[in-house]
Scaffold this motif. Structure first.
Motif, mmCIF file in Angstrom:
data_model
loop_
_atom_site.group_PDB
_atom_site.id
_atom_site.type_symbol
_atom_site.label_atom_id
_atom_site.label_comp_id
_atom_site.label_asym_id
_atom_site.label_seq_id
_atom_site.Cartn_x
_atom_site.Cartn_y
_atom_site.Cartn_z
ATOM 1 N N LEU A 280 0.798 -2.648 7.052
ATOM 2 C CA LEU A 280 2.539 -1.513 7.450
ATOM 3 C C LEU A 280 2.210 -0.454 9.202
ATOM 4 C CD1 LEU A 280 0.310 0.894 4.014
ATOM 5 C CD2 LEU A 280 3.163 -1.064 3.856
ATOM 6 N N SER A 281 0.642 -0.760 9.449
ATOM 7 C CA SER A 281 1.004 -0.397 10.990
ATOM 8 C C SER A 281 1.960 -1.770 11.616
ATOM 9 C CB SER A 281 -0.034 -0.595 11.525
ATOM 10 O OG SER A 281 -0.498 -1.549 11.519
ATOM 11 N N GLN A 282 1.675 -2.727 11.431
ATOM 12 C CA GLN A 282 2.699 -3.589 11.882
ATOM 13 C C GLN A 282 4.113 -3.311 11.559
ATOM 14 O OE1 GLN A 282 0.475 -5.926 13.289
ATOM 15 N NE2 GLN A 282 1.819 -6.995 14.826
ATOM 16 N N ALA A 283 4.386 -3.706 10.064
ATOM 17 C CA ALA A 283 5.904 -3.178 9.959
ATOM 18 C C ALA A 283 6.600 -2.081 10.798
ATOM 19 C CB ALA A 283 5.846 -3.287 8.820
ATOM 20 N N ILE A 284 5.555 -1.166 10.876
ATOM 21 C CA ILE A 284 6.419 -0.080 11.565
ATOM 22 C C ILE A 284 6.697 -0.272 12.645
ATOM 23 C CG2 ILE A 284 6.051 2.710 12.070
ATOM 24 C CD1 ILE A 284 4.581 3.004 9.562
ATOM 25 N N ASN A 390 10.308 -3.704 -0.380
ATOM 26 C CA ASN A 390 10.015 -3.331 -0.407
ATOM 27 C C ASN A 390 9.707 -2.151 0.682
ATOM 28 O OD1 ASN A 390 12.922 -2.861 -1.577
ATOM 29 N ND2 ASN A 390 12.581 -2.981 -3.528
ATOM 30 N N THR A 391 8.827 -1.683 -0.097
ATOM 31 C CA THR A 391 7.861 -1.131 1.115
ATOM 32 C C THR A 391 7.409 -1.688 2.078
ATOM 33 O OG1 THR A 391 6.717 -1.274 -0.951
ATOM 34 C CG2 THR A 391 5.018 -0.264 1.242
ATOM 35 N N TYR A 392 7.558 -2.921 3.043
ATOM 36 C CA TYR A 392 7.228 -3.297 4.440
ATOM 37 C C TYR A 392 8.722 -2.697 5.007
ATOM 38 C CZ TYR A 392 2.745 -5.649 3.500
ATOM 39 O OH TYR A 392 1.832 -5.643 2.907
#
Length: 575
Positions: A280-284, A390-392
């Motif tokens: 998740l941190s990588q996607a942000i 969709n979350t990413y």
């Protein structure tokens, strides 16, 4: 040396064994049909998981494979060597696609010694739940296998896992890099002979996984320069690099320098190996880098308080993943959060995401950050189930939002810097009004466009300029498909207003809009005067835009008597 290849087929999962350099064997697990990989969803060419055997007087195995290859990989390994004869298992990093079979190898060879960074050894203890021999290595330390195979280790944290190490074999001048310099690309080619063929996948992989860690990339390359000649880069994904080593390492250096030079920095604080925090941190972070803002990622599980304090006080943006509140990391987590909060100042912005049901409530943490007086850059993200595409995508868009806010002053300054007459002259370049729509997997997106032009007759093709920070850009990689909707001269205002508005991260851009599905799966706007179904053939990078060249597959006009809308701007240096 000519590679000797032996392939064993099982559905669309295959094994390839190649003798690469002296005393070195590559075991490549080829996953031909994989179409998503965490934040790099919509893969066009599958991927591979590469493992290596180095034979000196002693033998080392570098990495394993993904658990989906368990039977095939272990059978292939046992066909090459008795696992009990392997002295060392070197773990480049503990992401499951490379270390997923460590426990299986330990069952076959319980006396093997695992070699890795300190954090990697800690992760493996939790992963395997068995006792094993271990050697913790630091940057510059060596391991002598004999017969000239002296292995030197290079610390490369955040590429793209906090515990990453590279391994350099001085005899063969081969650098084993796991994720770095790799790509999600599956083919019969063991090496990088065809540079043009692999370029789009190489760049896409870099953008998703390495760009958010650009400063770490530059640090790793600087350490690589001290090793001496590197003739082969044995990557963990995709083809091994041999024919274009200098060129492809040079591109990493060039891209990372451009990314890291930004004056504005966003710090992303996360907890490695906790729920989905890493991904998740990588996607942000990926979303932030699309705006041209530099990112520094810091694993709070292994960072010291001084390092946290310095980054939290110097960064303009603070993104924090809520920490575990139980177990051995709870006290460390509490202290880290307190340090971040104490280091804030009024000119910063923050964003929060929550991963895992046992984590500290994101809403409680949000209250604490707001009490410091800093601005919230995006709505807090709470993830209680396994992340989807969709979350990413939501996380990426959230990162883009905070990056755009932080870059607003710079953008305004650039707008004012252009000569007034030149600005107005550029604005006289007219264009049409179009809505680009695209679907990839579970994700749909759209954007208003005016920089569109036919570019070729044979084949029919067109070019589109897409700003790097547009959400739809991630859905317009080479071989992706989309629809170009042409707006009508007498019926464009409603659609233009709708797609011009600012959407919250993860919002449905088609809510309230009538659509139908094209043959390529992308939405056709019912009120469009015409549409073209397109496929991306190539991309050219500019400073703030991508030029997308796409071939036209099909099209239709809904009303031959209606003219398309034409767009005129007053100024030419911003939308």
């Amino acid at each position: 040396m000519v590679a000797l290849t032996d392939k064993v087929q099982s559905s669309r999962l295959t094994m390839e064994v190649s003798e690469t350099v002296t005393d070195t064997t590559a075991i490549r697990s080829l996953d031909w049909d994989r179409d998503r990989f965490d934040i790099e969803f919509g893969l066009q060419n599958g991927t591979t998981y590469n493992s290596f055997i180095i034979r000196g007087e002693k033998t080392a195995l570098v990495d394993t494979s993904h658990a989906k290859f368990r039977q095939q990989y272990l059978e292939t390994l046992q066909g090459l060597i008795d696992p009990r004869e392997i002295d060392y298992l070197i773990i480049s990093h503990t992401e499951p696609d490379h270390s997923g079979l460590v426990k299986d190898v330990l069952e076959l060879a319980p006396d093997i010694t695992i070699v890795g960074a300190k954090v990697a050894i800690q992760f493996l203890e939790n992963l395997t739940h068995v006792e094993f021999k271990r050697i913790q290595v630091k940057n510059g330390e060596t391991l002598d296998l004999g017969n000239g195979h002296l292995l030197e280790f290079v610390s490369a944290p955040n590429l793209h896992w906090p515990d990453t190490i590279f391994t350099y074999d001085r005899k063969t001048e081969t650098l084993f890099t796991c994720d770095a310099f790799g790509m999600h690309y599956c083919s019969d080619q063991t090496y990088d002979e065809n540079l043009a063929e692999i370029e789009p996948d190489y760049r896409f992989y870099y953008e998703c996984l390495m760009a958010p860690n650009a400063r770490s990339v530059l640090s790793a390359i600087k350490r690589m320069e001290k090793l001496g000649e590197i003739n082969t880069i044995a990557t963990g994904h995709g083809p091994l690099l041999r024919h274009n080593v200098g060129e492809l390492v040079g591109r990493y250096h060039e891209w990372s320098q451009a990314q890291a030079k930004g004056e504005t920095t966003v710090a992303v604080f996360y907890y490695s190996d906790y729920a989905y925090s890493d991904r998740l941190s990588q996607a942000i972070a990926h979303g932030v880098t699309k705006t041209g803002i530099a990112v520094e990622m810091l694993d709070l599980r292994s960072a010291d308080q001084q390092e946290i304090r310095e980054l939290a006080s110097s960064a303009q943006g603070l993104i924090v993943g809520t920490p575990p509140v139980s177990g051995p990391d709870a006290e460390i987590a509490s202290e880290a959060i307190s340090t971040i909060l104490a280091s804030t100042h009024a000119k910063q912005a923050f964003g929060l995401y929550e991963s895992g049901e046992s984590s500290l409530s994101v809403y409680l943490l949000e209250v604490k950050f707001k009490q410091t007086g800093i601005k919230q850059g995006f709505p807090s993200i709470r993830v209680t189930e396994t992340p989807t595409e969709n979350t990413y995508k939501l996380c990426e868009e959230a990162g883009t939002d905070i990056g755009q806010w932080l870059g607003l002053k710079k953008a305004v300054k650039q707008m004012k810097s252009l000569d007034n007459d030149l600005d107005k002259a550029l604005g006289r370049l007219s264009g049409g009004l179009y809505i680009i729509t695209a679907t990839k997997g579970e994700v749909r997106s759209a954007m208003l466009a005016s920089w569109v032009s036919q570019a070729s007759f044979q084949p029919l093709g067109l070019s589109i300029a897409v700003a790097k920070d547009r959400a739809i850009e991630a859905l317009m990689q080479v071989n992706d498909t989309f629809v170009l909707n042409v707006l009508a001269e007498n019926n464009y205002q409603k659609l233009m207003r709708h797609f011009l508005k600012r959407f919250a991260p993860g919002a449905d851009r088609f809510e309230g809009i009538e659509t139908q599905s094209a043959s390529n799966g992308s939405p056709i706007l019912t009120d469009a005067v015409a549409y073209l179904e397109c496929k991306v053939a190539s991309r050219m990078e500019l400073s703030d835009h991508w030029i997308i060249y796409a071939t036209v597959q099909a099209g239709r006009v809904s009303d031959p008597d209606t003219l398309p809308a034409v767009h005129h701007r007053k100024v030419g240096n911003h939308y």
